[in-house]
Design an enzyme around this catalytic site. Structure first.
Site, PDB file in Angstrom:
ATOM      1  N   ASP A 113      55.247  67.428  48.266  1.00 38.12           N
ATOM      2  CA  ASP A 113      55.878  68.016  49.453  1.00 38.12           C
ATOM      3  C   ASP A 113      55.161  69.265  49.948  1.00 38.12           C
ATOM      4  OD1 ASP A 113      57.727  66.035  49.342  1.00 38.12           O
ATOM      5  OD2 ASP A 113      59.350  67.269  48.530  1.00 38.12           O
ATOM      6  N   ARG A 123      63.438  81.281  41.662  1.00 39.12           N
ATOM      7  CA  ARG A 123      63.256  81.428  43.116  1.00 39.12           C
ATOM      8  C   ARG A 123      63.135  82.880  43.559  1.00 39.12           C
ATOM      9  NH1 ARG A 123      62.337  77.068  41.604  1.00 39.12           N
ATOM     10  NH2 ARG A 123      62.511  75.115  42.748  1.00 39.12           N
ATOM     11  N   ASP A 131      67.729  75.342  46.525  1.00 43.45           N
ATOM     12  CA  ASP A 131      66.525  76.170  46.527  1.00 43.45           C
ATOM     13  C   ASP A 131      66.209  76.731  47.907  1.00 43.45           C
ATOM     14  OD1 ASP A 131      66.116  76.046  43.782  1.00 43.45           O
ATOM     15  OD2 ASP A 131      65.171  74.089  43.937  1.00 43.45           O
ATOM     16  N   SER A 181      62.056  64.151  40.248  1.00 41.81           N
ATOM     17  CA  SER A 181      61.732  65.437  40.849  1.00 41.81           C
ATOM     18  C   SER A 181      61.968  66.484  39.768  1.00 41.81           C
ATOM     19  CB  SER A 181      62.645  65.678  42.050  1.00 41.81           C
ATOM     20  OG  SER A 181      62.702  67.054  42.326  1.00 41.81           O
TER      21      SER A 181
HETATM   22  N1  ARG Z   1      70.351  71.858  40.533  1.00 39.65           N
HETATM   23  C1  ARG Z   1      69.527  72.846  39.954  1.00 39.65           C
HETATM   24  C2  ARG Z   1      69.666  74.152  40.705  1.00 39.65           C
HETATM   25  O1  ARG Z   1      70.088  74.151  41.802  1.00 39.65           O
HETATM   26  C3  ARG Z   1      68.099  72.395  39.837  1.00 39.65           C
HETATM   27  C4  ARG Z   1      67.289  72.402  41.081  1.00 39.65           C
HETATM   28  C5  ARG Z   1      65.932  71.851  40.822  1.00 39.65           C
HETATM   29  N2  ARG Z   1      65.067  72.062  41.922  1.00 39.65           N
HETATM   30  C6  ARG Z   1      64.191  71.181  42.349  1.00 39.65           C
HETATM   31  N3  ARG Z   1      63.485  71.490  43.398  1.00 39.65           N
HETATM   32  N4  ARG Z   1      64.010  70.027  41.746  1.00 39.65           N
HETATM   33  O2  ARG Z   1      69.361  75.200  40.216  1.00 39.65           O
END
Ligand code: ARG
Length: 408
Positions: free
Chosen positions: A14, A99, A128, A179
């Protein structure tokens, strides 16, 4: 001068497509910034040079890799440990912690390059995007945030074709099933067959918790004022310590989570995590607090901890309430010093001992043997007064008879 955008670059499909898409559709110059927060780039058969090269091949005018592993450990994992942070009582905030680290560096790079915007590769469905954008707005309200993956309307297959059309070298194949987001504090695995919450995650999703150890063992984690400072008596700074605990605890197959969680955007999602080090350290830290925190302070802290986790999960790392809670937690840790012994065996990790030079456990008070120092005669009056209020209430309003049957 052509406008510049600083893109949070992971090396994946991506964000690689995003480099080219921004150039073609926004007419900007892209500066790709990859932040090393302890993800095992090598486990994908890659190194940071390959990731940099890919960003340049995709069209970035500049590609930088920033080593933020120590910062991730000391400024993000350690505060999470102080807060015993687990979202919805389970998830140790793995992605939510990385993040804000990335945002700090994106903003700094945007300033350095005179960029008016930053960009990320998140879709509109996840947390995210919230963390990137709310974090950026907190640190630099003047910067624009671009989210190409929310606009382009490309499926995963379209992205692969787009990358091929532009000769962007990718290691991903159409078969790549999950992912993945990874850092020092653990790994999140989504997509593919595990999107059905009934499906057991296939064993091949796991990389940090492959059970290879055969004999049970014990490890001792030392803390000073809530910060993990040693493993088996050997001093380490947080970053190598967390990495080593990940390795040891992971080799016992401990640290897996399988849960359905509430995202900020209102979607429930099935999540599979591996966080051996985080879960083991959280276990040890909370246990040492049981030994060293005064009761009222401890109970108040327990009430505030879920709030901290929610704020961080929801992208409010840089917010006044989160900062104020950090100050409270920091103060609470003054005497959280000592050692915790963890036992590891066949997918399990549990506390088997703890000690502290400032332990509030008083053997003389607790014991039932001859060394007892407790003043038993004090208990009678204490208990009578403790129960005085309910005794009065019962006698007058509940009309309880001598048989204790009560009025109702
Ligand atoms: N659900 C988890 C969170 O919001 C994991 C997110 C994983 N992110 C990703 N881009 N695959 O913290």
């Amino acid at each position: 001068m052509t406008e510049r955008v600083v893109l949070a670059y992971s090396g994946g499909l991506d964000t690689s497509v995003a480099v080219r898409w921004l150039i073609e559709n926004r007419g900007v110059e892209v500066i790709a910034v990859a932040v090393d927060v302890g993800q095992a780039a090598e486990s994908e058969g890659e190194d940071w040079d390959a990731i940099r090269a890919r960003a340049l091949a995709a069209g970035a005018v500049e590609a930088t890799v920033i080593d933020a592993r120590v910062e991730m450990a000391e400024d993000f994992c350690v505060p999470a440990l102080r807060a015993n942070a687990k979202y919805e009582g389970k998830y140790p905030l793995v992605s939510a912690l990385s993040r804000p680290v990335i945002v700090k560096h994106l903003v700094a790079e945007a300033r350095r390059h005179g960029a008016a915007s930053v960009a990320h590769g998140c879709t509109g469905k996840g947390n995210d995007q919230v963390r990137f954008e709310v974090g950026t707005r907190a640190l630099a309200p003047d910067l624009q945030v671009l989210a190409p993956a929310r606009e382009w309307g490309l499926t995963r297959k379209d992205c692969i074709e787009y990358a091929a059309k532009w000769d962007i070298p990718l290691t991903v194949t159409k078969e790549k099933l999950y992912s993945i987001d990874e850092n020092l504090w653990g790994k999140a695995i989504e997509c593919g067959v595990i999107e059905d919450p009934w499906n057991r995650p296939p064993e091949d999703v796991y990389t940090m918790t492959v059970p290879t150890a055969t004999e049970p063992t014990e490890i001792t984690i030392g803390f000073e004022s809530g910060v993990p400072v040693s493993l088996d008596g050997v001093a380490h700074s947080p970053e190598p310590l967390i990495a080593e605990v990940n390795r040891v605890v992971g080799s016992y197959g401990f640290g897996r989570l399988d849960m359905v969680e509430n995202r900020r955007v209102g979607i429930k999602s099935r999540e599979t995590y591996e966080c051996p080090g985080a879960l083991a350290l959280l276990l040890a830290h909370a246990d040492l607090e049981d030994l060293t925190l005064e009761r009222d302070l401890h109970h108040e802290k327990l009430r505030l901890e879920p709030r901290w986790s929610e704020l961080v999960y929801d992208g409010l790392w840089f917010s006044p309430l989160k900062q104020a809670l950090d100050a409270f937690f920091l103060e609470s840790q003054k005497h959280v010093t000592g050692e915790v012994r963890l036992r590891l065996d066949q997918g399990r990790c549990w506390v088997v001992g703890r000690r502290s030079p400032v332990s509030l456990y008083d053997h003389g008070l607790a014991t039932y043997d001859a060394s007892d120092t407790f003043r038993h005669q004090d208990a009678e009056g204490f208990v009578r007064l403790w129960g005085l209020g309910v005794a009065t209430w019962s006698a007058v309003q509940e009309g309880r008879g001598a048989d204790g049957a009560g009025g109702r």
